[in-house]
Design a protein around this motif. Structure first.
Motif, PDB file in Angstrom:
ATOM      1  N   VAL A 195       0.873  -1.182   0.000  1.00  0.00           N
ATOM      2  CA  VAL A 195       0.000   0.000   0.000  1.00  0.00           C
ATOM      3  C   VAL A 195       0.904   1.224   0.000  1.00  0.00           C
ATOM      4  O   VAL A 195       1.805   1.335   0.838  1.00  0.00           O
ATOM      5  CB  VAL A 195      -0.917  -0.001   1.241  1.00  0.00           C
ATOM      6  N   THR A 196       0.691   2.127  -0.947  1.00  0.00           N
ATOM      7  CA  THR A 196       1.611   3.254  -1.068  1.00  0.00           C
ATOM      8  C   THR A 196       0.979   4.461  -1.730  1.00  0.00           C
ATOM      9  O   THR A 196       0.050   4.344  -2.538  1.00  0.00           O
ATOM     10  CB  THR A 196       2.867   2.834  -1.875  1.00  0.00           C
ATOM     11  N   HIS A 197       1.486   5.646  -1.358  1.00  0.00           N
ATOM     12  CA  HIS A 197       1.172   6.888  -2.062  1.00  0.00           C
ATOM     13  C   HIS A 197       2.256   7.218  -3.088  1.00  0.00           C
ATOM     14  O   HIS A 197       2.117   8.170  -3.850  1.00  0.00           O
ATOM     15  CB  HIS A 197       1.071   8.058  -1.069  1.00  0.00           C
ATOM     16  N   ASP A 198       3.316   6.430  -3.077  1.00  0.00           N
ATOM     17  CA  ASP A 198       4.468   6.687  -3.934  1.00  0.00           C
ATOM     18  C   ASP A 198       4.192   6.131  -5.333  1.00  0.00           C
ATOM     19  O   ASP A 198       4.266   4.929  -5.571  1.00  0.00           O
ATOM     20  CB  ASP A 198       5.712   6.023  -3.328  1.00  0.00           C
ATOM     21  N   ARG A 199       3.895   7.013  -6.270  1.00  0.00           N
ATOM     22  CA  ARG A 199       3.543   6.587  -7.621  1.00  0.00           C
ATOM     23  C   ARG A 199       4.706   5.883  -8.319  1.00  0.00           C
ATOM     24  O   ARG A 199       4.491   4.935  -9.078  1.00  0.00           O
ATOM     25  CB  ARG A 199       3.112   7.799  -8.452  1.00  0.00           C
ATOM     26  N   SER A 200       5.924   6.322  -8.061  1.00  0.00           N
ATOM     27  CA  SER A 200       7.077   5.684  -8.706  1.00  0.00           C
ATOM     28  C   SER A 200       7.261   4.263  -8.195  1.00  0.00           C
ATOM     29  O   SER A 200       7.644   3.362  -8.966  1.00  0.00           O
ATOM     30  CB  SER A 200       8.340   6.506  -8.469  1.00  0.00           C
ATOM     31  N   LEU A 201       6.991   4.035  -6.913  1.00  0.00           N
ATOM     32  CA  LEU A 201       7.070   2.687  -6.358  1.00  0.00           C
ATOM     33  C   LEU A 201       5.968   1.809  -6.936  1.00  0.00           C
ATOM     34  O   LEU A 201       6.215   0.669  -7.351  1.00  0.00           O
ATOM     35  CB  LEU A 201       6.967   2.740  -4.837  1.00  0.00           C
ATOM     36  N   ALA A 202       4.757   2.338  -6.991  1.00  0.00           N
ATOM     37  CA  ALA A 202       3.636   1.569  -7.536  1.00  0.00           C
ATOM     38  C   ALA A 202       3.891   1.146  -8.978  1.00  0.00           C
ATOM     39  O   ALA A 202       3.537   0.039  -9.392  1.00  0.00           O
ATOM     40  CB  ALA A 202       2.352   2.391  -7.446  1.00  0.00           C
ATOM     41  N   ALA A 203       4.518   2.021  -9.741  1.00  0.00           N
ATOM     42  CA  ALA A 203       4.758   1.751 -11.158  1.00  0.00           C
ATOM     43  C   ALA A 203       5.731   0.595 -11.373  1.00  0.00           C
ATOM     44  O   ALA A 203       5.754  -0.010 -12.447  1.00  0.00           O
ATOM     45  CB  ALA A 203       5.278   3.000 -11.849  1.00  0.00           C
ATOM     46  N   LYS A 204       6.532   0.278 -10.364  1.00  0.00           N
ATOM     47  CA  LYS A 204       7.525  -0.783 -10.495  1.00  0.00           C
ATOM     48  C   LYS A 204       6.965  -2.165 -10.182  1.00  0.00           C
ATOM     49  O   LYS A 204       7.611  -3.175 -10.473  1.00  0.00           O
ATOM     50  CB  LYS A 204       8.717  -0.500  -9.575  1.00  0.00           C
ATOM     51  N   THR A 205       5.777  -2.237  -9.578  1.00  0.00           N
ATOM     52  CA  THR A 205       5.217  -3.527  -9.197  1.00  0.00           C
ATOM     53  C   THR A 205       4.624  -4.242 -10.412  1.00  0.00           C
ATOM     54  O   THR A 205       4.328  -3.629 -11.430  1.00  0.00           O
ATOM     55  CB  THR A 205       4.139  -3.356  -8.122  1.00  0.00           C
ATOM     56  N   ASP A 206       4.439  -5.548 -10.283  1.00  0.00           N
ATOM     57  CA  ASP A 206       3.889  -6.342 -11.380  1.00  0.00           C
ATOM     58  C   ASP A 206       2.444  -5.959 -11.693  1.00  0.00           C
ATOM     59  O   ASP A 206       2.042  -5.928 -12.854  1.00  0.00           O
ATOM     60  CB  ASP A 206       3.944  -7.837 -11.037  1.00  0.00           C
ATOM     61  N   CYS A 207       1.682  -5.720 -10.649  1.00  0.00           N
ATOM     62  CA  CYS A 207       0.265  -5.355 -10.795  1.00  0.00           C
ATOM     63  C   CYS A 207      -0.019  -4.117  -9.950  1.00  0.00           C
ATOM     64  O   CYS A 207       0.601  -3.920  -8.903  1.00  0.00           O
ATOM     65  CB  CYS A 207      -0.654  -6.481 -10.340  1.00  0.00           C
ATOM     66  N   GLU A 208      -0.955  -3.306 -10.411  1.00  0.00           N
ATOM     67  CA  GLU A 208      -1.295  -2.086  -9.679  1.00  0.00           C
ATOM     68  C   GLU A 208      -2.813  -1.945  -9.589  1.00  0.00           C
ATOM     69  O   GLU A 208      -3.524  -2.131 -10.578  1.00  0.00           O
ATOM     70  CB  GLU A 208      -0.698  -0.867 -10.376  1.00  0.00           C
ATOM     71  N   TYR A 209      -3.266  -1.618  -8.378  1.00  0.00           N
ATOM     72  CA  TYR A 209      -4.689  -1.371  -8.130  1.00  0.00           C
ATOM     73  C   TYR A 209      -4.858   0.006  -7.500  1.00  0.00           C
ATOM     74  O   TYR A 209      -3.927   0.543  -6.895  1.00  0.00           O
ATOM     75  CB  TYR A 209      -5.263  -2.429  -7.189  1.00  0.00           C
ATOM     76  N   HIS A 210      -6.062   0.530  -7.627  1.00  0.00           N
ATOM     77  CA  HIS A 210      -6.391   1.817  -7.017  1.00  0.00           C
ATOM     78  C   HIS A 210      -7.700   1.666  -6.261  1.00  0.00           C
ATOM     79  O   HIS A 210      -8.706   1.201  -6.823  1.00  0.00           O
ATOM     80  CB  HIS A 210      -6.525   2.902  -8.088  1.00  0.00           C
ATOM     81  N   LEU A 211      -7.691   2.052  -4.991  1.00  0.00           N
ATOM     82  CA  LEU A 211      -8.880   1.955  -4.143  1.00  0.00           C
ATOM     83  C   LEU A 211      -9.543   3.316  -4.035  1.00  0.00           C
ATOM     84  O   LEU A 211      -8.915   4.290  -3.614  1.00  0.00           O
ATOM     85  CB  LEU A 211      -8.492   1.448  -2.753  1.00  0.00           C
ATOM     86  N   ALA A 212     -10.806   3.384  -4.436  1.00  0.00           N
ATOM     87  CA  ALA A 212     -11.553   4.642  -4.368  1.00  0.00           C
ATOM     88  C   ALA A 212     -13.023   4.338  -4.114  1.00  0.00           C
ATOM     89  O   ALA A 212     -13.598   3.434  -4.736  1.00  0.00           O
ATOM     90  CB  ALA A 212     -11.404   5.428  -5.669  1.00  0.00           C
ATOM     91  N   ASP A 213     -13.607   5.059  -3.151  1.00  0.00           N
ATOM     92  CA  ASP A 213     -15.025   4.879  -2.807  1.00  0.00           C
ATOM     93  C   ASP A 213     -15.357   3.435  -2.480  1.00  0.00           C
ATOM     94  O   ASP A 213     -16.467   2.954  -2.789  1.00  0.00           O
ATOM     95  CB  ASP A 213     -15.919   5.384  -3.947  1.00  0.00           C
ATOM     96  N   GLY A 214     -14.415   2.746  -1.864  1.00  0.00           N
ATOM     97  CA  GLY A 214     -14.672   1.371  -1.423  1.00  0.00           C
ATOM     98  C   GLY A 214     -14.516   0.321  -2.502  1.00  0.00           C
ATOM     99  O   GLY A 214     -14.701  -0.870  -2.231  1.00  0.00           O
ATOM    100  N   ILE A 215     -14.178   0.732  -3.728  1.00  0.00           N
ATOM    101  CA  ILE A 215     -14.047  -0.187  -4.849  1.00  0.00           C
ATOM    102  C   ILE A 215     -12.579  -0.287  -5.250  1.00  0.00           C
ATOM    103  O   ILE A 215     -11.890   0.730  -5.381  1.00  0.00           O
ATOM    104  CB  ILE A 215     -14.873   0.286  -6.057  1.00  0.00           C
ATOM    105  N   LEU A 216     -12.116  -1.519  -5.468  1.00  0.00           N
ATOM    106  CA  LEU A 216     -10.740  -1.739  -5.888  1.00  0.00           C
ATOM    107  C   LEU A 216     -10.700  -1.859  -7.416  1.00  0.00           C
ATOM    108  O   LEU A 216     -11.272  -2.778  -8.000  1.00  0.00           O
ATOM    109  CB  LEU A 216     -10.191  -3.015  -5.244  1.00  0.00           C
ATOM    110  N   HIS A 217     -10.010  -0.900  -8.037  1.00  0.00           N
ATOM    111  CA  HIS A 217      -9.935  -0.854  -9.497  1.00  0.00           C
ATOM    112  C   HIS A 217      -8.587  -1.385  -9.976  1.00  0.00           C
ATOM    113  O   HIS A 217      -7.536  -0.984  -9.446  1.00  0.00           O
ATOM    114  CB  HIS A 217     -10.107   0.588  -9.998  1.00  0.00           C
ATOM    115  N   HIS A 218      -8.617  -2.271 -10.950  1.00  0.00           N
ATOM    116  CA  HIS A 218      -7.383  -2.786 -11.534  1.00  0.00           C
ATOM    117  C   HIS A 218      -6.833  -1.772 -12.516  1.00  0.00           C
ATOM    118  O   HIS A 218      -7.483  -1.422 -13.500  1.00  0.00           O
ATOM    119  CB  HIS A 218      -7.643  -4.125 -12.241  1.00  0.00           C
ATOM    120  N   VAL A 219      -5.614  -1.282 -12.251  1.00  0.00           N
ATOM    121  CA  VAL A 219      -4.985  -0.272 -13.101  1.00  0.00           C
ATOM    122  C   VAL A 219      -4.222  -0.936 -14.241  1.00  0.00           C
ATOM    123  O   VAL A 219      -4.333  -0.570 -15.392  1.00  0.00           O
ATOM    124  CB  VAL A 219      -4.060   0.635 -12.278  1.00  0.00           C
ATOM    125  N   ARG A 220      -3.457  -1.942 -13.886  1.00  0.00           N
ATOM    126  CA  ARG A 220      -2.675  -2.660 -14.912  1.00  0.00           C
ATOM    127  C   ARG A 220      -2.237  -4.027 -14.339  1.00  0.00           C
ATOM    128  O   ARG A 220      -2.284  -4.249 -13.159  1.00  0.00           O
ATOM    129  CB  ARG A 220      -1.451  -1.861 -15.343  1.00  0.00           C
TER     130      ARG A 220
END
Length: 220
Positions: A195-220
């Motif tokens: 779990v991170t606010h660091d966009r550069s760290l998130a971009a390095k992971t294999d998969c990325e999700y974004h949580l908003a309004d209680g819903i988990l969205h698959h980014v990539r």
């Protein structure tokens, strides 16, 4: 021991009348790194806590290697957490009365593994903490405490490693130590969820999700 995977199905979490998580589906597979981003207050830490079997969901199911854990007793859940999970919290959560080395060895001792001293010392050496084995938390800087907490999370080579804002408030040197260790764990077969606010760290992971309004969205 084979690496495990954890699966969340339709996870809901409510506090009073407030719905924090709304039907979360998620899989953490062995050997992958996954990031979850989102604004403060969206429930990222709550989701990580549920995923780590530290907090109960309001509804929905959690499966480990395809087996539902709803009826698992408290003692068995504690054993699973100690033996299978590594946790890197936002704050170090070190025991003030214990030394750096003793803090790392608490979880292995609880899991009945008393042969982890050499590995714990090796990890502290890797993190440039070899000369502070006997230091209490009050004698350490925040960066040093975070390195001790990282060693504690890694010492048993967990199947699932959950990291909550692992680089927050760290200088670049310590931040690099932390992130490199997380990705190395993934390469070695651990399922790493960050779990991170660091966009550069998130971009390095294999998969990325974004949580908003209680819903988990698959980014990539």
């Amino acid at each position: 021991m084979n690496k495990i995977r954890i699966e969340l199905n339709a996870i809901h979490k409510s506090f009073g009348k407030a719905d924090i998580l709304k039907g979360i589906d998620f899989i953490a597979a062995a050997g992958t790194t996954t990031s979850i981003t989102g604004n403060s207050g969206e429930g990222k830490t709550t989701l990580l806590s549920i995923m780590g079997l530290l907090q109960k969901q309001t509804s929905g199911s959690i499966l480990i290697n395809g087996k539902e854990i709803a009826d698992t007793g408290i003692a068995e859940l504690s054993r699973i957490r100690a033996a299978r999970f590594g946790y890197l919290f936002q704050t170090p959560r070190l025991v003030g009365s214990l030394t750096a080395l003793e803090n790392i060895l608490v979880c292995p001792a609880f899991a009945g593994k008393n042969d982890m001293r050499k590995r714990a010392i090796a990890l502290l050496d890797t993190f440039d903490m070899g000369k502070r084995l006997d230091y209490k938390p009050e004698q350490l800087s925040i960066g040093q405490m975070r390195r001790v907490a990282l060693a504690r999370a890694l010492v048993m080579e967990p199947d699932i490693l959950l990291a909550d804002e692992p680089t927050n408030d760290l200088d670049p040197t310590v931040s690099q130590i932390v992130t490199s260790s997380l990705f190395k764990a993934g390469e070695n077969g651990t399922a790493v969820v960050i779990v991170t606010h660091d966009r550069s760290l998130a971009a390095k992971t294999d998969c990325e999700y974004h949580l908003a309004d209680g819903i988990l969205h698959h980014v990539r």
